[in-house]
Design a protein around this motif. Structure first.
Motif, PDB file in Angstrom:
ATOM      1  N   LYS A  93       0.840  -1.209   0.000  1.00  0.00           N
ATOM      2  CA  LYS A  93       0.000   0.000   0.000  1.00  0.00           C
ATOM      3  C   LYS A  93       0.870   1.253   0.000  1.00  0.00           C
ATOM      4  O   LYS A  93       1.989   1.255   0.499  1.00  0.00           O
ATOM      5  CB  LYS A  93      -0.890   0.053   1.253  1.00  0.00           C
ATOM      6  CG  LYS A  93      -1.761  -1.152   1.486  1.00  0.00           C
ATOM      7  CD  LYS A  93      -2.995  -1.110   0.643  1.00  0.00           C
ATOM      8  CE  LYS A  93      -3.905  -2.284   1.019  1.00  0.00           C
ATOM      9  NZ  LYS A  93      -5.005  -2.400   0.136  1.00  0.00           N
ATOM     10  N   GLU A 100      -4.632   4.869   3.543  1.00  0.00           N
ATOM     11  CA  GLU A 100      -4.236   4.076   2.376  1.00  0.00           C
ATOM     12  C   GLU A 100      -4.789   4.760   1.131  1.00  0.00           C
ATOM     13  O   GLU A 100      -5.966   5.080   1.070  1.00  0.00           O
ATOM     14  CB  GLU A 100      -4.808   2.656   2.473  1.00  0.00           C
ATOM     15  CG  GLU A 100      -4.238   1.844   3.594  1.00  0.00           C
ATOM     16  CD  GLU A 100      -4.871   0.453   3.679  1.00  0.00           C
ATOM     17  OE1 GLU A 100      -5.688   0.088   2.803  1.00  0.00           O
ATOM     18  OE2 GLU A 100      -4.548  -0.243   4.641  1.00  0.00           O
ATOM     19  N   ILE A 101      -3.928   4.970   0.149  1.00  0.00           N
ATOM     20  CA  ILE A 101      -4.391   5.655  -1.060  1.00  0.00           C
ATOM     21  C   ILE A 101      -4.144   4.860  -2.331  1.00  0.00           C
ATOM     22  O   ILE A 101      -4.659   5.219  -3.380  1.00  0.00           O
ATOM     23  CB  ILE A 101      -3.727   7.039  -1.202  1.00  0.00           C
ATOM     24  CG1 ILE A 101      -2.225   6.895  -1.155  1.00  0.00           C
ATOM     25  CG2 ILE A 101      -4.227   7.988  -0.137  1.00  0.00           C
ATOM     26  CD1 ILE A 101      -1.498   8.028  -1.792  1.00  0.00           C
ATOM     27  N   ALA A 102      -3.312   3.800  -2.236  1.00  0.00           N
ATOM     28  CA  ALA A 102      -3.019   3.049  -3.454  1.00  0.00           C
ATOM     29  C   ALA A 102      -2.562   1.635  -3.106  1.00  0.00           C
ATOM     30  O   ALA A 102      -1.963   1.408  -2.058  1.00  0.00           O
ATOM     31  CB  ALA A 102      -1.940   3.751  -4.275  1.00  0.00           C
ATOM     32  N   ASP A 103      -2.853   0.718  -4.022  1.00  0.00           N
ATOM     33  CA  ASP A 103      -2.314  -0.641  -3.956  1.00  0.00           C
ATOM     34  C   ASP A 103      -1.159  -0.709  -4.938  1.00  0.00           C
ATOM     35  O   ASP A 103      -1.249  -0.178  -6.058  1.00  0.00           O
ATOM     36  CB  ASP A 103      -3.380  -1.666  -4.364  1.00  0.00           C
ATOM     37  CG  ASP A 103      -4.509  -1.744  -3.355  1.00  0.00           C
ATOM     38  OD1 ASP A 103      -4.233  -1.628  -2.146  1.00  0.00           O
ATOM     39  OD2 ASP A 103      -5.670  -1.914  -3.781  1.00  0.00           O
ATOM     40  N   LEU A 121       0.465   0.103 -10.046  1.00  0.00           N
ATOM     41  CA  LEU A 121      -0.049   1.030  -9.035  1.00  0.00           C
ATOM     42  C   LEU A 121      -1.507   1.291  -9.351  1.00  0.00           C
ATOM     43  O   LEU A 121      -1.841   1.681 -10.476  1.00  0.00           O
ATOM     44  CB  LEU A 121       0.758   2.335  -9.068  1.00  0.00           C
ATOM     45  CG  LEU A 121       0.432   3.376  -8.001  1.00  0.00           C
ATOM     46  CD1 LEU A 121       1.708   4.078  -7.570  1.00  0.00           C
ATOM     47  CD2 LEU A 121      -0.581   4.374  -8.451  1.00  0.00           C
ATOM     48  N   SER A 122      -2.394   1.034  -8.367  1.00  0.00           N
ATOM     49  CA  SER A 122      -3.834   1.272  -8.528  1.00  0.00           C
ATOM     50  C   SER A 122      -4.266   2.262  -7.461  1.00  0.00           C
ATOM     51  O   SER A 122      -4.046   2.037  -6.276  1.00  0.00           O
ATOM     52  CB  SER A 122      -4.623  -0.026  -8.352  1.00  0.00           C
ATOM     53  OG  SER A 122      -4.211  -0.975  -9.293  1.00  0.00           O
ATOM     54  N   THR A 123      -4.889   3.357  -7.883  1.00  0.00           N
ATOM     55  CA  THR A 123      -5.242   4.396  -6.920  1.00  0.00           C
ATOM     56  C   THR A 123      -6.577   5.047  -7.230  1.00  0.00           C
ATOM     57  O   THR A 123      -6.990   5.133  -8.379  1.00  0.00           O
ATOM     58  CB  THR A 123      -4.149   5.475  -6.843  1.00  0.00           C
ATOM     59  OG1 THR A 123      -4.501   6.405  -5.836  1.00  0.00           O
ATOM     60  CG2 THR A 123      -3.980   6.200  -8.160  1.00  0.00           C
ATOM     61  N   ARG A 125      -7.276   8.079  -5.074  1.00  0.00           N
ATOM     62  CA  ARG A 125      -7.087   9.482  -4.687  1.00  0.00           C
ATOM     63  C   ARG A 125      -5.644   9.865  -4.390  1.00  0.00           C
ATOM     64  O   ARG A 125      -5.376  10.613  -3.474  1.00  0.00           O
ATOM     65  CB  ARG A 125      -7.956   9.794  -3.477  1.00  0.00           C
ATOM     66  CG  ARG A 125      -7.658   8.906  -2.301  1.00  0.00           C
ATOM     67  CD  ARG A 125      -8.530   9.243  -1.145  1.00  0.00           C
ATOM     68  NE  ARG A 125      -8.229   8.330  -0.063  1.00  0.00           N
ATOM     69  CZ  ARG A 125      -8.553   8.513   1.159  1.00  0.00           C
ATOM     70  NH1 ARG A 125      -9.195   9.578   1.506  1.00  0.00           N
ATOM     71  NH2 ARG A 125      -8.252   7.637   2.070  1.00  0.00           N
ATOM     72  N   LEU A 126      -4.702   9.381  -5.111  1.00  0.00           N
ATOM     73  CA  LEU A 126      -3.310   9.748  -4.916  1.00  0.00           C
ATOM     74  C   LEU A 126      -3.069  11.175  -5.394  1.00  0.00           C
ATOM     75  O   LEU A 126      -3.461  11.530  -6.503  1.00  0.00           O
ATOM     76  CB  LEU A 126      -2.396   8.792  -5.683  1.00  0.00           C
ATOM     77  CG  LEU A 126      -0.925   9.136  -5.581  1.00  0.00           C
ATOM     78  CD1 LEU A 126      -0.255   8.150  -4.637  1.00  0.00           C
ATOM     79  CD2 LEU A 126      -0.266   9.055  -6.917  1.00  0.00           C
ATOM     80  N   VAL A 159     -10.959   3.506 -10.053  1.00  0.00           N
ATOM     81  CA  VAL A 159      -9.578   3.189  -9.696  1.00  0.00           C
ATOM     82  C   VAL A 159      -8.744   3.303 -10.956  1.00  0.00           C
ATOM     83  O   VAL A 159      -8.976   2.598 -11.938  1.00  0.00           O
ATOM     84  CB  VAL A 159      -9.466   1.764  -9.103  1.00  0.00           C
ATOM     85  CG1 VAL A 159      -8.017   1.414  -8.834  1.00  0.00           C
ATOM     86  CG2 VAL A 159     -10.292   1.646  -7.843  1.00  0.00           C
TER      87      VAL A 159
END
Length: 173
Positions: A93, A100-103, A121-123, A125-126, A159
């Motif tokens: 994360k 937490e904002i991204a996987d 990278l999956s987000t 609200r980054l 996402v």
């Protein structure tokens, strides 16, 4: 009403101390050094000129008491926030402001260039303009739209998925 009582109890001990010191100094000089020191003190600052100083001392003490109460509150809040953060973050994360904002997949680390390259990278609200936390590092990432691979929908929102995102290591968290 309870917030007002909390405020008053937080400042009264500091404020009361400085007011007591101001009055105590004058009375102590008169009582314990009645002749030479009090005479010189009265010549330098007669009682008529001393009395208007007490409201200024009270105002200074009030400001000081408010600052001390604010400082204690701020320290307690910082301690509480630091205690709520996990010592070691989840390595799959990314975090901003403790959320937490991204996987991410495990990055390739380039120690020479001080970079991390995330294969995926999956987000939702980054914010790439602000510092991000990953594992034990603070990093800055640039989301290159050329590396955008698609979007999927979730109940929280869309996402965005990226491949090969490079992040610069800013330091330890």
């Amino acid at each position: 009403m309870s917030r007002l009582v909390d405020y008053a109890t937080a400042i009264v001990s500091y404020w009361q101390f400085w007011i007591a010191v101001a009055f105590w100094i004058e009375r102590a000089l008169e009582r314990y050094l009645p002749t030479s020191t009090t005479k010189k003190f009265n010549e330098l600052l007669p009682a008529a000129r001393r009395r208007p100083l007490f409201p200024w001392i009270a105002a200074f003490a009030f400001c000081y008491a408010n600052f001390r109460a604010w400082d204690i509150e701020r320290s307690a809040k910082e301690t509480a926030i630091a205690g709520s953060r996990p010592a070691r973050l989840n390595p799959s994360k990314l975090y901003q402001d403790g959320f937490e904002i991204a996987d991410v997949d495990e990055p390739k680390i380039d120690a020479g260039n001080q970079t991390l390259t995330f294969p995926r990278l999956s987000t939702i609200r980054l914010d790439p303009n602000r510092e991000i936390e990953y594992s034990n590092w603070k990093i800055l990432c640039t989301l290159d739209e050329k590396k955008w691979t698609g979007t999927s929908g979730t109940p929280q929102g869309p996402v965005r998925q990226y491949a090969g995102i490079i992040c610069k290591i800013q330091g330890h968290r």
